[in-house]
Design a protein around this motif. Structure first.
Motif, PDB file in Angstrom:
ATOM      1  N   PHE A  37       0.875  -1.174   0.000  1.00  0.00           N
ATOM      2  CA  PHE A  37       0.000   0.000   0.000  1.00  0.00           C
ATOM      3  C   PHE A  37       0.912   1.225   0.000  1.00  0.00           C
ATOM      4  N   TYR A  38       0.640   2.183  -0.876  1.00  0.00           N
ATOM      5  CA  TYR A  38       1.518   3.368  -0.880  1.00  0.00           C
ATOM      6  C   TYR A  38       0.717   4.650  -1.024  1.00  0.00           C
ATOM      7  N   ARG A  39       1.342   5.752  -0.587  1.00  0.00           N
ATOM      8  CA  ARG A  39       0.707   7.065  -0.650  1.00  0.00           C
ATOM      9  C   ARG A  39       1.053   7.705  -1.982  1.00  0.00           C
ATOM     10  N   THR A  40       0.029   7.867  -2.842  1.00  0.00           N
ATOM     11  CA  THR A  40       0.285   8.428  -4.169  1.00  0.00           C
ATOM     12  C   THR A  40       0.781   9.866  -4.079  1.00  0.00           C
ATOM     13  N   THR A  89       5.023   3.900   2.345  1.00  0.00           N
ATOM     14  CA  THR A  89       4.447   2.618   1.941  1.00  0.00           C
ATOM     15  C   THR A  89       4.203   1.712   3.142  1.00  0.00           C
ATOM     16  N   TYR A  97      -6.983  -2.635   4.060  1.00  0.00           N
ATOM     17  CA  TYR A  97      -7.981  -1.730   3.498  1.00  0.00           C
ATOM     18  C   TYR A  97      -8.945  -1.219   4.555  1.00  0.00           C
ATOM     19  N   ILE A 128      -7.209   1.392   7.035  1.00  0.00           N
ATOM     20  CA  ILE A 128      -6.834   2.724   6.550  1.00  0.00           C
ATOM     21  C   ILE A 128      -8.045   3.505   6.066  1.00  0.00           C
ATOM     22  N   THR A 144      -7.699  10.884   3.941  1.00  0.00           N
ATOM     23  CA  THR A 144      -6.663  10.642   2.943  1.00  0.00           C
ATOM     24  C   THR A 144      -7.214   9.953   1.698  1.00  0.00           C
ATOM     25  N   ASN A 151      -5.637   9.250  -2.025  1.00  0.00           N
ATOM     26  CA  ASN A 151      -4.178   9.360  -1.994  1.00  0.00           C
ATOM     27  C   ASN A 151      -3.492   8.013  -1.839  1.00  0.00           C
ATOM     28  N   TRP A 152      -4.177   6.950  -2.209  1.00  0.00           N
ATOM     29  CA  TRP A 152      -3.607   5.632  -1.993  1.00  0.00           C
ATOM     30  C   TRP A 152      -3.510   4.811  -3.267  1.00  0.00           C
ATOM     31  N   PHE A 157      -8.770   4.482  -3.485  1.00  0.00           N
ATOM     32  CA  PHE A 157      -7.459   4.163  -4.058  1.00  0.00           C
ATOM     33  C   PHE A 157      -7.294   4.783  -5.434  1.00  0.00           C
TER      34      PHE A 157
END
Lengths: 423, 299
Positions: free
Chosen positions: A153-156, A263, A271, A274, A281, A284-285, A362
């Motif tokens: 999982f990462y923060r775009t 990440t 899922y 978060i 947020t 932003n994923w 996402f």
């Protein structure tokens, strides 16, 4: 004086009376032949109830009583009941993947052989890593339920700021390089790890390489090549300063939703956490598959997941089996599990819209499709009954390596200790 | 007369003036000491109150607010939402009632049992008395994990699983309460008992009408202790209770702890509610409790 004795005896009588009313049914003993009792934890309860409602349409007399309890509480009660020779157990109980083999080893005849009752026919509807986990000497002893296909999982927003394209990350080396760039450009750590407390990342990397604390012959394998490679990734991440130390689950989640780390390699079930804890947020994923160890290598792995088992002590095992077979293979039931934040392992539903849709949180990425295609590639591994002790030793090694000890040395020492502990 | 008084006042004034000059540094020192004392006490106060405050913050905020950085330090507006959610999850009134019932019943019966045992051990002489008392005390050293499974098996054999009787019974004879009460009974003047005996009172009568009333502080202390023990009791009720509607408060609260999804708003609301009865119980018995402590201090 009479008053006091009177009061005390009245209370005693009252408690006996209450004792008597409390005791009716619910023990899952014969007599109440249409009633099935299940033990499960929070998010699983609505799914069971939904299934019971549908099962009732065909079997109007059927009754399901779900006793809701915390995850650890299920094990406390199950262990106590099994040690007391199967007393007070329910008809159905939910058990996590990493606990299943422990229970099957310690209490060999304690669970109903579902292959005998015909579950082998449905075997193909589930990924092989799940069915193998539940098998002993060729027979299955439980129903596969949810899985924990892994991903990063990462923060775009952080990746964009650093100018890194997540889709370009194919191997762990790429992942480390990306981490360095992100550290340099945004001063954000790549990953949150609890190096002295948990080894989730190490376990994912072992599973990805098709092994675990134990190899396929159930021998201790902490010093295997795979294990060393996994620890090397851990070590490099730490040495390059890409790790933010997060102690415990809450700190880890918090670091992610706060954007303190870029990440989080984890199971699909992340899922739920978060989306709940990081409402602000949304969008932003993103998710990518776990990086491989070499270009083109396996990227599928598993972390977590659970299964239903029927204790042999159940006085109503046949009905419990019928219900669980329905539960495990009914598409609508499993889709309702999906809605509740659980990732079903029943593969006949993966073409459903619920798996192909774009997920707004996402950034409209169809993340469920990614996890679904991953499921069949997850290698089966041996958790064995000594899982908990092995994990303890692995965490010790990980902690020592993080503090500068050589990988070979630390793993070797842990392997020796583990062998002594499980003799 | 008035003049005299004036003179006296004057002299005392002079005296104090002279004294003041002499004592000034000392008083300053005292003041300084007090400042330090209060600062230290305030720090302890904050440290001990903060967890409760944080619990209250959690109970009035959305679960996600518990994870923000900097942390949310003000009460939010989610009090009712959390309360309704919690009620939906575990049925607050039912489990609160269960817990109160179990704990209340336990205190009454256990107090009767322990007080009688303590009285006999303190005031009567018989063979093996020391042995029995030592055995009681030694039993405190057995970890509950060791007795869990045999006890469970026993309850199951008696067909008592999922009853409150099974929750209460194993702990009715509580060694620490017996010890506490015995120490207090020892201080009770034996002469009083003897004179009552001469007046023709039966042994039970002496115990109930003469000894018990004067032992109220000790009994209050023991009952607070017993109440807390049962109110917080978790493992044993968890193991013997098998339906959600029989759950006691701690067991029901623990059912909120699933795997990856935990609503901390509900959890914090739950623990907030769970502390209320203990505070109430303590406040009602506080007077007895403290006079009991002072009583033993003056001895």
């Amino acid at each position: 004086m009479k008053k006091v004795t009177g009061l005390v005896s009245m209370l005693l009588v009252l408690s006996m009376f209450l004792a008597a009313c409390g005791n009716s049914g619910s023990d899952g003993e014969a007599g109440d032949s249409n009633k099935v009792t299940a033990w499960a934890w929070n998010i699983n309860v609505p799914v069971l109830e939904e299934a019971a409602k549908k099962f009732k349409e065909e079997n109007p007399d059927f009754e399901l009583e779900v006793v809701e309890m915390g995850t650890d509480d299920v094990y406390s009660k199950l262990t106590t009941g099994l040690q007391a020779g199967g007393k007070g157990l329910p008809d159905i109980v939910l058990v996590e993947d990493d606990r299943v083999q422990g229970y099957m080893n310690a209490f060999p005849d304690a669970f109903v052989n579902v292959s005998d009752k015909g579950f082998d026919e449905m075997k193909d509807s589930f990924p092989s890593y799940k069915t193998e986990l539940l098998s002993k000497d060729g027979a299955m002893y439980g129903f596969p339920f949810d899985g924990g296909p892994t991903g990063v999982f990462y923060r775009t927003d952080i990746f964009e700021e650093a100018g890194v394209n997540a889709e370009d990350i194919k191997t762990w080396d790429d992942y480390i390089e990306a981490g360095k760039t992100i550290k340099e450009k945004t001063d954000t750590a790549m990953i949150g790890l609890d190096l002295n407390g948990d080894d989730g990342l190490y376990r994912m990397m072992l599973n990805e390489q098709g092994t675990f604390y134990f190899n396929e012959d159930k021998e201790v394998a902490l010093t295997s090549e795979e294990s060393k490679k996994a620890m090397e990734v851990n070590q490099t991440l730490k040495e390059e300063g890409l790790v933010k130390e997060t102690v415990g689950w809450d700190a880890w989640i918090s670091a992610m939703v706060e954007g303190d780390v870029a990440t989080a390699p984890s199971g699909a079930w992340l899922y739920g956490s978060i989306t709940q804890q990081g409402k602000d947020t949304s969008g932003n994923w993103g998710v990518i598959e776990l990086p491989a160890f070499e270009e083109g290598g396996n990227r599928a792995s598993n972390l977590g997941g659970s299964n239903y088992m029927i204790p042999s002590a159940s006085g109503n095992a046949d009905l419990a089996y019928d219900f669980m077979e329905f539960f495990s293979t009914d598409k609508d039931v499993q889709l309702s599990a999906m809605e509740g934040g659980l990732f079903p392992s029943l593969n006949t539903i993966y073409d459903n819209e619920a798996f192909t849709k774009e997920v707004e949180f996402f950034n409209n990425q169809p993340i469920w499709n990614l996890f679904a295609t991953e499921m069949e590639n997850i290698p089966a591994v041996n958790y064995t009954g000594d899982y908990a002790v092995a994990k303890d030793e692995a965490v010790k090694a990980q902690s020592e390596i993080a503090n500068g000890k050589a990988i070979d040395e630390a793993l070797k020492a842990s392997e020796e200790r583990l062998k002594n502990r499980i003799q | 007369m008035a003049k005299n008084l004036d003179v006296i006042e004057q002299t005392t004034n002079e005296l104090t003036l002279a004294e003041r000059q002499q004592k000034k540094p000392k008083r300053k020192k005292k003041k300084l000491k007090a400042v330090w004392m209060y600062t230290l006490l305030s720090i302890f106060l904050v440290v001990s109150i903060f967890p409760f405050y944080w619990m209250f913050i959690g109970a009035t905020n959305d679960s996600s607010k518990m994870f923000t950085n900097p942390p949310t330090l003000l009460p939010g507006d989610q009090f009712m939402t959390n309360l309704t959610n919690l009620n939906e999850s575990i049925g607050i009134f039912r489990v609160l009632f269960n817990s109160l019932f179990v704990s209340g019943l336990y205190v009454v019966i256990a107090l009767a049992v322990c007080a009688s045992a303590a009285y006999v051990l303190a005031k009567y002489n018989f063979k093996g008395k020391k042995f029995i008392f030592t055995a009681f005390l030694l039993s405190m050293m057995i970890p509950y994990q060791a007795t869990l499974i045999p006890l469970f098996q026993m309850m199951s054999d008696f067909n008592l699983l999922n009853t409150y009787f099974a929750v209460i019974a194993p702990q009715l004879c509580f060694p620490f309460a017996i010890f506490l009460l015995r120490q207090n009974f020892l201080a009770f003047p034996t002469e009083l008992m003897e004179s009552a005996r001469l007046d023709g009172a039966s042994e039970t009568r002496i115990f109930i009408s003469i000894v018990i009333p004067s032992m109220r502080p000790a009994l209050a202390a023991a009952s607070i202790f017993l109440f807390m023990t049962q109110w917080n009791n978790f493992m044993w009720p968890l193991v013997v209770l098998n339906t959600n509607d029989m759950y006691t408060f701690p067991v029901a609260l623990s059912s909120l702890m699933g795997l990856s999804y935990i609503d901390y708003g509900q959890v914090m609301m739950g623990v907030t509610l769970a502390t209320v009865p203990i505070i109430a119980f303590f406040l009602t018995l506080q007077k007895q409790f403290i006079s009991g402590m002072l009583g033993s201090a003056l001895k």
